[in-house]
Write a protein that holds these residues in place. Structure first.
Motif, PDB file in Angstrom:
ATOM      1  N   MET A   1      10.310  12.912 -11.149  1.00 34.09           N
ATOM      2  CA  MET A   1       9.554  11.724 -11.529  1.00 34.09           C
ATOM      3  C   MET A   1       8.748  11.217 -10.329  1.00 34.09           C
ATOM      4  N   PHE A   2       7.452  10.993 -10.562  1.00 33.79           N
ATOM      5  CA  PHE A   2       6.593  10.497  -9.494  1.00 33.79           C
ATOM      6  C   PHE A   2       6.760   8.984  -9.321  1.00 33.79           C
ATOM      7  N   THR A   3       6.643   8.538  -8.079  1.00 38.56           N
ATOM      8  CA  THR A   3       6.737   7.116  -7.761  1.00 38.56           C
ATOM      9  C   THR A   3       5.356   6.590  -7.410  1.00 38.56           C
ATOM     10  N   ILE A   4       4.939   5.535  -8.098  1.00 36.13           N
ATOM     11  CA  ILE A   4       3.608   4.963  -7.909  1.00 36.13           C
ATOM     12  C   ILE A   4       3.742   3.527  -7.419  1.00 36.13           C
ATOM     13  N   MET A   5       3.084   3.236  -6.303  1.00 38.85           N
ATOM     14  CA  MET A   5       3.092   1.881  -5.750  1.00 38.85           C
ATOM     15  C   MET A   5       1.890   1.106  -6.276  1.00 38.85           C
ATOM     16  N   ILE A   6       2.133  -0.106  -6.775  1.00 39.65           N
ATOM     17  CA  ILE A   6       1.076  -0.958  -7.319  1.00 39.65           C
ATOM     18  C   ILE A   6       0.820  -2.092  -6.334  1.00 39.65           C
ATOM     19  N   ILE A   7      -0.354  -2.099  -5.719  1.00 39.37           N
ATOM     20  CA  ILE A   7      -0.735  -3.155  -4.774  1.00 39.37           C
ATOM     21  C   ILE A   7      -1.806  -3.992  -5.455  1.00 39.37           C
ATOM     22  N   LEU A  51      -4.463   0.608  -5.694  1.00 35.37           N
ATOM     23  CA  LEU A  51      -4.804  -0.406  -4.702  1.00 35.37           C
ATOM     24  C   LEU A  51      -5.982  -1.263  -5.153  1.00 35.37           C
ATOM     25  N   ASP A  52      -5.767  -2.572  -5.167  1.00 34.48           N
ATOM     26  CA  ASP A  52      -6.871  -3.501  -5.437  1.00 34.48           C
ATOM     27  C   ASP A  52      -7.656  -3.728  -4.143  1.00 34.48           C
ATOM     28  N   ILE A  53      -8.887  -4.187  -4.264  1.00 34.69           N
ATOM     29  CA  ILE A  53      -9.694  -4.498  -3.070  1.00 34.69           C
ATOM     30  C   ILE A  53      -9.476  -5.946  -2.644  1.00 34.69           C
ATOM     31  N   ASN A  54      -9.550  -6.864  -3.612  1.00 38.40           N
ATOM     32  CA  ASN A  54      -9.431  -8.290  -3.302  1.00 38.40           C
ATOM     33  C   ASN A  54      -7.957  -8.690  -3.255  1.00 38.40           C
ATOM     34  N   LEU A  55      -7.424  -8.817  -2.052  1.00 37.71           N
ATOM     35  CA  LEU A  55      -6.020  -9.160  -1.844  1.00 37.71           C
ATOM     36  C   LEU A  55      -5.922 -10.410  -0.974  1.00 37.71           C
ATOM     37  N   PRO A  56      -4.773 -11.094  -0.979  1.00 42.40           N
ATOM     38  CA  PRO A  56      -4.663 -12.381  -0.275  1.00 42.40           C
ATOM     39  C   PRO A  56      -4.947 -12.335   1.213  1.00 42.40           C
ATOM     40  N   ASN A  57      -4.530 -11.293   1.900  1.00 41.84           N
ATOM     41  CA  ASN A  57      -4.731 -11.226   3.345  1.00 41.84           C
ATOM     42  C   ASN A  57      -5.800 -10.195   3.679  1.00 41.84           C
ATOM     43  N   ASP A  58      -5.411  -9.004   4.071  1.00 40.97           N
ATOM     44  CA  ASP A  58      -6.391  -7.946   4.337  1.00 40.97           C
ATOM     45  C   ASP A  58      -6.935  -7.390   3.027  1.00 40.97           C
ATOM     46  N   ASP A  59      -8.219  -7.004   3.012  1.00 38.62           N
ATOM     47  CA  ASP A  59      -8.745  -6.416   1.781  1.00 38.62           C
ATOM     48  C   ASP A  59      -8.312  -4.957   1.656  1.00 38.62           C
ATOM     49  N   SER A  71      -0.984   8.686   6.671  1.00 40.75           N
ATOM     50  CA  SER A  71      -0.510   9.291   5.425  1.00 40.75           C
ATOM     51  C   SER A  71      -1.656   9.865   4.604  1.00 40.75           C
ATOM     52  N   LYS A  72      -1.356  10.952   3.892  1.00 42.02           N
ATOM     53  CA  LYS A  72      -2.310  11.551   2.955  1.00 42.02           C
ATOM     54  C   LYS A  72      -1.962  11.202   1.503  1.00 42.02           C
ATOM     55  N   THR A  73      -1.073  10.229   1.322  1.00 38.90           N
ATOM     56  CA  THR A  73      -0.697   9.806  -0.027  1.00 38.90           C
ATOM     57  C   THR A  73      -1.938   9.470  -0.851  1.00 38.90           C
ATOM     58  N   PRO A  74      -2.080  10.011  -2.051  1.00 36.13           N
ATOM     59  CA  PRO A  74      -3.266   9.716  -2.868  1.00 36.13           C
ATOM     60  C   PRO A  74      -3.412   8.214  -3.137  1.00 36.13           C
ATOM     61  N   ILE A  75      -4.642   7.742  -3.117  1.00 32.75           N
ATOM     62  CA  ILE A  75      -4.947   6.333  -3.359  1.00 32.75           C
ATOM     63  C   ILE A  75      -6.016   6.237  -4.442  1.00 32.75           C
ATOM     64  N   ILE A  76      -5.761   5.402  -5.440  1.00 29.17           N
ATOM     65  CA  ILE A  76      -6.769   5.091  -6.454  1.00 29.17           C
ATOM     66  C   ILE A  76      -7.054   3.596  -6.369  1.00 29.17           C
ATOM     67  N   PHE A  77      -8.312   3.242  -6.111  1.00 28.78           N
ATOM     68  CA  PHE A  77      -8.688   1.836  -6.176  1.00 28.78           C
ATOM     69  C   PHE A  77      -8.772   1.411  -7.639  1.00 28.78           C
ATOM     70  N   VAL A  78      -8.121   0.302  -7.983  1.00 31.99           N
ATOM     71  CA  VAL A  78      -8.235  -0.299  -9.317  1.00 31.99           C
ATOM     72  C   VAL A  78      -8.683  -1.731  -9.086  1.00 31.99           C
ATOM     73  N   THR A  79      -9.946  -2.015  -9.370  1.00 27.18           N
ATOM     74  CA  THR A  79     -10.538  -3.261  -8.889  1.00 27.18           C
ATOM     75  C   THR A  79     -11.626  -3.771  -9.811  1.00 27.18           C
ATOM     76  N   SER A  80     -11.886  -5.079  -9.721  1.00 30.34           N
ATOM     77  CA  SER A  80     -13.006  -5.675 -10.461  1.00 30.34           C
ATOM     78  C   SER A  80     -14.321  -5.500  -9.718  1.00 30.34           C
ATOM     79  N   ARG A  81     -14.258  -5.046  -8.477  1.00 30.60           N
ATOM     80  CA  ARG A  81     -15.476  -4.776  -7.699  1.00 30.60           C
ATOM     81  C   ARG A  81     -16.094  -3.486  -8.231  1.00 30.60           C
ATOM     82  N   SER A  82     -17.283  -3.579  -8.784  1.00 32.94           N
ATOM     83  CA  SER A  82     -17.809  -2.434  -9.536  1.00 32.94           C
ATOM     84  C   SER A  82     -19.152  -1.910  -9.039  1.00 32.94           C
ATOM     85  N   THR A  83     -19.584  -2.314  -7.840  1.00 28.21           N
ATOM     86  CA  THR A  83     -20.883  -1.830  -7.365  1.00 28.21           C
ATOM     87  C   THR A  83     -20.755  -0.408  -6.822  1.00 28.21           C
TER      88      THR A  83
END
Length: 222
Positions: A1-7, A51-59, A71-83
């Protein structure tokens, strides 16, 4: 089972993604403390990061850069920033994919599966759920049986998918309706009955009978 971190700092979206991944047999880690996110990545060592872009501290861009430093862990941005610039920056900084909100849940699942396949080619990842000779294809929304197939609507697919991942259990109508609402598919009680009937009719076209059983006063069961 894969483990996915939601930021993701939006609690509703964070829980929605968690529920979606959990129903599709992924283990999830939900980040609640947005201080020292990279230390949490090191601690939990997930297989994939959403990973979201707009976060409380660092973007998210800065966090992506920091993660890529160790790390080479795969990252997918999931964000409302759409440009296009946001997407280009995300990919340039080392992200593996970029998804904009509001997202289609099936597309999100397909992108997650695709990135995992590329990152872990020796791991078995399936796009199908198989049970008693029936194959439900998650990417094409089709049922396959004895070399024949039939396509389901979005609502029909979600209902059958939910019943299949809960196979062996009685699933109440209320649970199904709650699940569809959580997925932004607004179905009332009468529409649910119509969709169950349509699924059964499509299954009968393939020669499948009595696959979804009605438990009077309780719900449905596969």
């Amino acid at each position: 089972m894969f483990t996915i971190m939601i930021i993701e700092d939006n609690e509703l979206i964070r829980n929605e993604i968690h529920n979606l991944l959990d129903l599709n047999k992924y283990k999830t880690i939900k980040i609640h403390d947005f201080n020292n996110i990279t230390n949490q990545v090191k601690e939990y060592n997930p297989d994939l990061i959403l990973l979201d872009i707009n976060l409380p501290n660092d973007d998210g861009f800065k966090i992506c850069t920091e993660i890529r430093s160790f790390s080479k862990t795969p990252i997918i941005f999931v964000t409302s920033r759409s440009t296009n610039i946001d997407e280009l920056m995300g990919i340039t900084l080392g992200a593996d994919d970029f998804i904009t909100k509001p997202y289609n849940t099936q597309i999100l699942l397909a992108r997650v599966a695709s990135v995992l396949k590329r990152a872990y080619p020796n791991e078995k990842i399936t796009d199908n759920i198989e049970h008693n000779g029936i194959t439900l294809n998650i990417l094409t929304n089709t049922i396959q049986y004895n070399d024949k197939s039939v396509e389901l609507t979005k609502n029909e697919f979600k209902i059958l998918h939910y019943l299949l991942i809960n196979r062996g259990k009685i699933v109440s109508r209320v649970d199904i309706l709650d699940y569809l609402w959580d997925s932004a598919l607004f179905v009332n009680d009468n529409t649910l009955t119509v969709n169950i009937t349509r699924i059964r009719n499509k299954m009968e076209e393939l020669g499948i009978k009595d696959y979804i059983k009605t438990k009077r006063g309780q719900g449905y069961m596969i």
